[in-house]
Design a protein around this motif. Sequence first.
Motif, PDB file in Angstrom:
ATOM      1  N   SER A  72     -22.722  12.498   6.820  1.00  0.00           N
ATOM      2  CA  SER A  72     -22.737  13.168   5.514  1.00  0.00           C
ATOM      3  C   SER A  72     -23.672  14.372   5.529  1.00  0.00           C
ATOM      4  CB  SER A  72     -23.176  12.204   4.413  1.00  0.00           C
ATOM      5  OG  SER A  72     -22.247  11.174   4.266  1.00  0.00           O
ATOM      6  N   PHE A  73     -24.837  14.202   6.142  1.00  0.00           N
ATOM      7  CA  PHE A  73     -25.816  15.284   6.237  1.00  0.00           C
ATOM      8  C   PHE A  73     -25.219  16.464   7.003  1.00  0.00           C
ATOM      9  CE2 PHE A  73     -29.162  17.438   8.677  1.00  0.00           C
ATOM     10  CZ  PHE A  73     -29.989  17.870   7.650  1.00  0.00           C
ATOM     11  N   ASN A  74     -24.602  16.197   8.134  1.00  0.00           N
ATOM     12  CA  ASN A  74     -24.016  17.262   8.945  1.00  0.00           C
ATOM     13  C   ASN A  74     -22.872  17.961   8.215  1.00  0.00           C
ATOM     14  OD1 ASN A  74     -25.729  17.099  11.170  1.00  0.00           O
ATOM     15  ND2 ASN A  74     -24.563  15.411  12.041  1.00  0.00           N
ATOM     16  N   GLU A  75     -22.093  17.221   7.453  1.00  0.00           N
ATOM     17  CA  GLU A  75     -21.019  17.827   6.665  1.00  0.00           C
ATOM     18  C   GLU A  75     -21.592  18.744   5.585  1.00  0.00           C
ATOM     19  OE1 GLU A  75     -18.795  14.428   5.321  1.00  0.00           O
ATOM     20  OE2 GLU A  75     -17.727  14.243   7.234  1.00  0.00           O
ATOM     21  N   LYS A  76     -22.673  18.307   4.948  1.00  0.00           N
ATOM     22  CA  LYS A  76     -23.334  19.121   3.916  1.00  0.00           C
ATOM     23  C   LYS A  76     -23.868  20.416   4.531  1.00  0.00           C
ATOM     24  CE  LYS A  76     -27.337  19.261   0.885  1.00  0.00           C
ATOM     25  NZ  LYS A  76     -28.600  18.616   0.537  1.00  0.00           N
ATOM     26  N   ILE A  77     -24.507  20.329   5.694  1.00  0.00           N
ATOM     27  CA  ILE A  77     -25.041  21.509   6.371  1.00  0.00           C
ATOM     28  C   ILE A  77     -23.905  22.472   6.714  1.00  0.00           C
ATOM     29  CG2 ILE A  77     -26.205  22.332   8.466  1.00  0.00           C
ATOM     30  CD1 ILE A  77     -28.064  20.921   6.457  1.00  0.00           C
ATOM     31  N   LYS A  78     -22.821  21.960   7.256  1.00  0.00           N
ATOM     32  CA  LYS A  78     -21.677  22.802   7.625  1.00  0.00           C
ATOM     33  C   LYS A  78     -21.103  23.501   6.397  1.00  0.00           C
ATOM     34  CE  LYS A  78     -17.252  22.675  10.021  1.00  0.00           C
ATOM     35  NZ  LYS A  78     -16.274  21.860  10.726  1.00  0.00           N
ATOM     36  N   GLU A  79     -20.971  22.764   5.293  1.00  0.00           N
ATOM     37  CA  GLU A  79     -20.442  23.329   4.053  1.00  0.00           C
ATOM     38  C   GLU A  79     -21.334  24.458   3.537  1.00  0.00           C
ATOM     39  OE1 GLU A  79     -20.129  21.899  -0.553  1.00  0.00           O
ATOM     40  OE2 GLU A  79     -19.618  20.418   0.979  1.00  0.00           O
ATOM     41  N   LEU A  80     -22.645  24.238   3.529  1.00  0.00           N
ATOM     42  CA  LEU A  80     -23.570  25.260   3.039  1.00  0.00           C
ATOM     43  C   LEU A  80     -23.577  26.500   3.942  1.00  0.00           C
ATOM     44  CD1 LEU A  80     -26.498  22.960   1.874  1.00  0.00           C
ATOM     45  CD2 LEU A  80     -24.954  24.303   0.431  1.00  0.00           C
ATOM     46  N   LYS A  81     -23.491  26.299   5.258  1.00  0.00           N
ATOM     47  CA  LYS A  81     -23.422  27.445   6.174  1.00  0.00           C
ATOM     48  C   LYS A  81     -22.143  28.235   5.953  1.00  0.00           C
ATOM     49  CE  LYS A  81     -26.382  25.887   9.917  1.00  0.00           C
ATOM     50  NZ  LYS A  81     -26.454  25.627  11.372  1.00  0.00           N
ATOM     51  N   ASN A  82     -21.033  27.545   5.687  1.00  0.00           N
ATOM     52  CA  ASN A  82     -19.768  28.224   5.398  1.00  0.00           C
ATOM     53  C   ASN A  82     -19.847  29.037   4.109  1.00  0.00           C
ATOM     54  OD1 ASN A  82     -18.480  27.300   7.702  1.00  0.00           O
ATOM     55  ND2 ASN A  82     -17.584  25.534   6.681  1.00  0.00           N
ATOM     56  N   LYS A  83     -20.733  28.632   3.197  1.00  0.00           N
ATOM     57  CA  LYS A  83     -20.931  29.366   1.944  1.00  0.00           C
ATOM     58  C   LYS A  83     -21.889  30.542   2.127  1.00  0.00           C
ATOM     59  CE  LYS A  83     -20.032  25.572  -1.250  1.00  0.00           C
ATOM     60  NZ  LYS A  83     -20.604  24.707  -2.292  1.00  0.00           N
ATOM     61  N   GLY A  84     -22.463  30.679   3.336  1.00  0.00           N
ATOM     62  CA  GLY A  84     -23.326  31.811   3.599  1.00  0.00           C
ATOM     63  C   GLY A  84     -24.815  31.521   3.629  1.00  0.00           C
ATOM     64  N   TYR A  85     -25.201  30.271   3.437  1.00  0.00           N
ATOM     65  CA  TYR A  85     -26.626  29.927   3.486  1.00  0.00           C
ATOM     66  C   TYR A  85     -27.124  30.037   4.926  1.00  0.00           C
ATOM     67  CZ  TYR A  85     -26.556  28.010  -1.239  1.00  0.00           C
ATOM     68  OH  TYR A  85     -26.451  27.861  -2.601  1.00  0.00           O
ATOM     69  N   LYS A  86     -28.342  30.482   5.060  1.00  0.00           N
ATOM     70  CA  LYS A  86     -28.986  30.527   6.364  1.00  0.00           C
ATOM     71  C   LYS A  86     -29.728  29.210   6.564  1.00  0.00           C
ATOM     72  CE  LYS A  86     -29.232  35.508   6.319  1.00  0.00           C
ATOM     73  NZ  LYS A  86     -28.444  35.715   5.135  1.00  0.00           N
ATOM     74  N   ASP A  87     -29.964  28.827   7.814  1.00  0.00           N
ATOM     75  CA  ASP A  87     -30.591  27.529   8.115  1.00  0.00           C
ATOM     76  C   ASP A  87     -31.865  27.287   7.310  1.00  0.00           C
ATOM     77  OD1 ASP A  87     -28.735  26.564   9.961  1.00  0.00           O
ATOM     78  OD2 ASP A  87     -29.689  27.619  11.618  1.00  0.00           O
ATOM     79  N   TRP A  88     -32.725  28.279   7.257  1.00  0.00           N
ATOM     80  CA  TRP A  88     -34.027  28.095   6.615  1.00  0.00           C
ATOM     81  C   TRP A  88     -33.934  28.044   5.091  1.00  0.00           C
ATOM     82  CZ3 TRP A  88     -32.538  32.449   9.234  1.00  0.00           C
ATOM     83  CH2 TRP A  88     -32.392  33.607   8.500  1.00  0.00           C
ATOM     84  N   GLU A  89     -32.765  28.368   4.527  1.00  0.00           N
ATOM     85  CA  GLU A  89     -32.575  28.297   3.089  1.00  0.00           C
ATOM     86  C   GLU A  89     -32.076  26.923   2.630  1.00  0.00           C
ATOM     87  OE1 GLU A  89     -31.322  32.895   2.161  1.00  0.00           O
ATOM     88  OE2 GLU A  89     -29.741  31.537   2.877  1.00  0.00           O
ATOM     89  N   ILE A  90     -31.655  26.104   3.572  1.00  0.00           N
ATOM     90  CA  ILE A  90     -31.096  24.792   3.271  1.00  0.00           C
ATOM     91  C   ILE A  90     -32.211  23.749   3.271  1.00  0.00           C
ATOM     92  CG2 ILE A  90     -29.498  22.999   4.078  1.00  0.00           C
ATOM     93  CD1 ILE A  90     -27.895  25.285   5.425  1.00  0.00           C
ATOM     94  N   HIS A  91     -32.218  22.908   2.284  1.00  0.00           N
ATOM     95  CA  HIS A  91     -33.179  21.792   2.253  1.00  0.00           C
ATOM     96  C   HIS A  91     -32.575  20.559   1.662  1.00  0.00           C
ATOM     97  CE1 HIS A  91     -33.574  23.204  -1.831  1.00  0.00           C
ATOM     98  NE2 HIS A  91     -34.524  22.383  -2.136  1.00  0.00           N
TER      99      HIS A  91
END
Length: 79
Positions: A60-79
């Motif tokens: 679930s965590f990895n899916e959330k990260i992938k979804e946010l990156k697809n929306k344009g979030y950068k790694d350091w913006e995700i928490h």
Amino acid sequence: MDEKFKEEYKRVQNNAVYFLEMYYNKVSENNIELSDKEKQELFDKHKGVPLFDDFSKCISFNEKIKELKNKGYKDWEIH
């Protein structure tokens, strides 16, 4: 202990870019400005790896990260 403090500390502990922007540059006379490429390199070098007690939470965590990156979030913006 305050839950907001715990959450903020965890984010600062595992995200060097967040620490730099939210704390270091506010208390230091020597502000550091980084390009997105430099931020990514700093993040990659010092990022923390979350631990999960259940493999489904990891998925679930990895899916959330992938979804946010697809929306344009950068790694350091995700928490």
